[in-house]
Design an enzyme around this catalytic site. Sequence first.
Site, mmCIF file in Angstrom:
data_model
loop_
_atom_site.group_PDB
_atom_site.id
_atom_site.type_symbol
_atom_site.label_atom_id
_atom_site.label_comp_id
_atom_site.label_asym_id
_atom_site.label_seq_id
_atom_site.Cartn_x
_atom_site.Cartn_y
_atom_site.Cartn_z
ATOM 1 N N LYS A 146 -24.107 11.285 -31.511
ATOM 2 C CA LYS A 146 -23.856 9.973 -32.112
ATOM 3 C C LYS A 146 -25.126 9.137 -32.256
ATOM 4 C CE LYS A 146 -22.241 8.097 -27.734
ATOM 5 N NZ LYS A 146 -22.512 9.344 -27.034
ATOM 6 N N ALA A 200 -32.070 -2.147 -27.425
ATOM 7 C CA ALA A 200 -31.900 -1.237 -26.294
ATOM 8 C C ALA A 200 -31.182 -1.965 -25.162
ATOM 9 C CB ALA A 200 -33.260 -0.740 -25.818
ATOM 10 N N THR A 201 -30.066 -1.423 -24.715
ATOM 11 C CA THR A 201 -29.271 -2.093 -23.689
ATOM 12 C C THR A 201 -29.400 -1.474 -22.305
ATOM 13 O OG1 THR A 201 -27.331 -0.743 -24.183
ATOM 14 C CG2 THR A 201 -27.565 -2.822 -25.401
ATOM 15 N N HIS A 249 -34.837 9.124 -25.991
ATOM 16 C CA HIS A 249 -34.482 8.280 -27.139
ATOM 17 C C HIS A 249 -35.741 7.723 -27.803
ATOM 18 C CE1 HIS A 249 -30.023 7.567 -27.198
ATOM 19 N NE2 HIS A 249 -30.135 8.237 -26.065
ATOM 20 N N GLU A 307 -35.440 -5.269 -26.038
ATOM 21 C CA GLU A 307 -34.727 -4.952 -24.804
ATOM 22 C C GLU A 307 -33.665 -6.025 -24.582
ATOM 23 O OE1 GLU A 307 -35.273 -2.238 -23.009
ATOM 24 O OE2 GLU A 307 -37.090 -1.583 -24.049
#
Length: 181
Positions: free
Chosen positions: A15, A34-35, A50, A62
């Site tokens: 995904k 980005a979490t 990633h 971030e």
Amino acid sequence: MGKIILVTGGARSGKSAFAEKLTLEAGSRPAYIATAEIRDEEMEHRVALHRQRRSLKWQTFEAPQKAQLALAEAGKTHDAILFDCITMYLSNMLCRQTEPLDEECLENMTQAQMAELIEAAKNLPAQVTIVFVTNEVGAGIVPENKLARFFRDLSGLANQQLAAAADEVYAVLCGIPVRIK
């Protein structure tokens, strides 16, 4: 209003790679929200993988919390935004809670956070596409403990809320994307 795309699938379904491809097809100035919070070596390795997949033209924001602010900021200068991922974002919220968990309060917090993200996405300029990635955690075995079951439930509710607001929804199975909306 920005275009909203939701990409869901199981672990290692492909995904994120598909979402990156969609994002690059949508615009020439990509941003990455980005979490993940790096809490151990294994997560550090996953984040590195990633990062290696993305070229230098991606700008990373971030946003382990208050991601709607990063989304609004990215929308000022980027025409395609990848948000990876909703379930990690929810996990961050859940990890900040103390026992005993107030399930009703957390359900309300989840709905409010998703509403904030959807509102931020809808307030993006019309030429901006936002691709949200989420995990489909409800298709596997029933988790053995209450916290894991509750996380699964919160994720399912968040995914439904985002899917309802999305212009397009894809499920990725075995590396193959299937458009479901």
